[in-house]
Design an enzyme around this catalytic site. Structure first.
Site, PDB file in Angstrom:
ATOM      1  N   CYS A  20       0.816  -1.216   0.000  1.00  0.00           N
ATOM      2  CA  CYS A  20       0.000   0.000   0.000  1.00  0.00           C
ATOM      3  C   CYS A  20       0.850   1.267   0.000  1.00  0.00           C
ATOM      4  O   CYS A  20       0.436   2.297  -0.545  1.00  0.00           O
ATOM      5  CB  CYS A  20      -0.976   0.005   1.175  1.00  0.00           C
ATOM      6  SG  CYS A  20      -0.178  -0.253   2.787  1.00  0.00           S
ATOM      7  N   HIS A 126      -1.380   0.416   7.037  1.00  0.00           N
ATOM      8  CA  HIS A 126      -2.036   0.771   5.773  1.00  0.00           C
ATOM      9  C   HIS A 126      -1.851   2.253   5.456  1.00  0.00           C
ATOM     10  O   HIS A 126      -2.026   3.121   6.313  1.00  0.00           O
ATOM     11  CB  HIS A 126      -3.526   0.448   5.821  1.00  0.00           C
ATOM     12  CG  HIS A 126      -4.192   0.594   4.485  1.00  0.00           C
ATOM     13  ND1 HIS A 126      -3.778  -0.114   3.368  1.00  0.00           N
ATOM     14  CD2 HIS A 126      -5.223   1.381   4.060  1.00  0.00           C
ATOM     15  CE1 HIS A 126      -4.518   0.224   2.330  1.00  0.00           C
ATOM     16  NE2 HIS A 126      -5.399   1.130   2.722  1.00  0.00           N
ATOM     17  N   ASP A 141      -7.493   5.187  -2.255  1.00  0.00           N
ATOM     18  CA  ASP A 141      -7.164   4.026  -1.428  1.00  0.00           C
ATOM     19  C   ASP A 141      -7.045   2.790  -2.319  1.00  0.00           C
ATOM     20  O   ASP A 141      -7.940   2.502  -3.124  1.00  0.00           O
ATOM     21  CB  ASP A 141      -8.259   3.820  -0.386  1.00  0.00           C
ATOM     22  CG  ASP A 141      -7.849   2.868   0.732  1.00  0.00           C
ATOM     23  OD1 ASP A 141      -7.057   1.955   0.460  1.00  0.00           O
ATOM     24  OD2 ASP A 141      -8.343   3.037   1.848  1.00  0.00           O
TER      25      ASP A 141
END
Length: 282
Positions: A20, A126, A141
Site C-alpha cells: 500500500c 495501511h 485508497d
C-alpha cells in the site's frame, strides 16, 4: 497550484500484497513512478544512515553499537510496511514535502483542506492517498476498485472522521509532476496501476460486488476494525447525498449520521451485555 494532466485521466493502483505504501506514493504522483524495490532501496539507505549515527554515538554513549546493528530495519517491516520517512524521502525526489497535518505550519490546511493538493493517511500498516486531480478530489485508497470522488464539502468531514478514528494525516506540498506518459504495463515500473476516466472510475465502483471494507475491493485480510470505521460510519449513498448539500447542512447531517452510528453500536453492546447476564443467571 496543480495543473491539468494526462488528459483528465486518473491513475489508480489496486492493492497487491502489502504494498500500500508503493500504491500511495504512486497515486500522489499520479503515475507508476516507484516499485517496491525502489522503496526498499530508500529504506535500506535510511537504515544505513541511522546505523552510522548510532555507531558515532556509541563511542560516547556508553552502549554497544552491536545492539543496534543486530536489530531489524526501522524503515521497512518483514511484512513490507514502510515508514513515513521512506515515503518522505521518495517524494523528496520529486521536490515534494510531507508535513503532519497537526503541526503549526499546517494550520491553513486544517481550516481549508480543499485548497491543498494531496493528503497521505496512515493507520497501523495501511497507507492511502487523497488527491486533487483536475480540480476534483478523489480517494485513491488501493483497497478501492477505483478512485472514489469526494466533493470539497465532504473532504473536510472525511478527514475529520479519519482523525477521530486514529489515522495519522500528512499534507503533501510542492511541485507535483504535471504529466506522466501512459506507458504500457510492460514498460511501467509496476503492473498494479491503471488509467481511468472519472466516468469509468464511478462505473467501476458501482459495479463492485465485493464485500465493502474500508474501500470496496479488499484484497487484504488483516484490515483492522479501526481502519474500517470511518468508511462504515457513512455509506456511499450518504456520501453521494452529502456531496449535494451546502456546507452547514452537510456538517449537521454528518454529525447526525455519526451519532446514529455510535448509538447503534452502544445498543448492540448493551444487548450483548444483557444477554450475557441472562446466561449467567441460568
Amino acid at each position: 497550484m496543480e495543473r491539468t494532466s494526462n488528459g483528465g485521466m486518473l491513475y489508480h493502483e489496486v492493492q497487491e500484497a502489502n504494498l500500500c505504501a508503493v500504491h500511495c506514493v504512486n497515486t500522489v504522483l499520479q503515475g507508476p513512478f516507484f516499485s517496491e524495490f525502489d522503496l526498499a532501496a530508500v529504506a535500506s539507505d535510511l537504515d544505513g544512515k541511522e546505523r552510522q549515527v548510532m555507531l558515532e554515538g556509541a563511542a560516547t554513549g556508553g552502549f554497544s553499537a552491536g545492539d543496534f546493528l543486530s536489530e531489524e530495519s526501522h524503515n521497512v517491516s518483514l511484512g513490507g510496511d514502510f515508514s513515513i520517512q521512506v515515503l518522505q524521502k521518495a517524494l523528496e525526489v520529486w521536490d515534494l514535502q510531507v508535513i503532519p497535518l497537526n503541526c503549526p505550519d499546517a494550520e491553513p490546511a486544517q481550516i481549508d483542506p480543499e485548497l491543498e493538493n494531496a493528503f497521505i493517511c496512515h493507520l497501523h500498516d495501511h497507507w492511502f492517498c487523497i488527491r486533487k486531480v483536475n480540480g476534483e478530489w478523489y480517494n485513491f485508497d488501493s483497497l478501492l476498485a477505483a478512485p472514489q470522488h469526494l466533493s470539497k464539502f465532504y473532504l473536510s468531514a472525511f478527514l475529520d472522521s479519519l482523525k477521530g478514528s486514529g489515522w495519522s494525516i500528512f499534507i503533501v506540498k510542492g511541485n507535483f509532476p504535471q504529466e506522466c506518459p501512459m506507458s504500457s504495463s510492460s514498460e511501467a515500473s509496476n503492473t498494479f496501476g491503471q488509467w481511468l476516466s472519472p466516468e469509468d472510475a464511478e462505473r467501476l465502483l458501482k459495479n463492485t460486488s465485493s464485500v465493502e471494507g474500508p474501500s470496496g475491493t479488499n484484497n487484504r485480510t488483516d484490515v483492522s476494525v479501526d481502519e474500517q470505521r470511518p468508511y462504515q460510519a457513512l455509506s456511499r449513498e450518504e456520501v453521494r447525498s452529502f456531496s449535494e448539500m451546502e456546507d452547514d447542512d452537510l456538517k449537521a447531517a454528518i454529525a447526525a449520521s455519526l451519532l446514529d452510528a455510535s448509538a447503534s453500536g452502544a445498543n448492540l453492546g448493551a444487548a450483548g451485555t444483557s444477554q450475557s447476564e441472562t446466561e449467567k443467571q441460568k
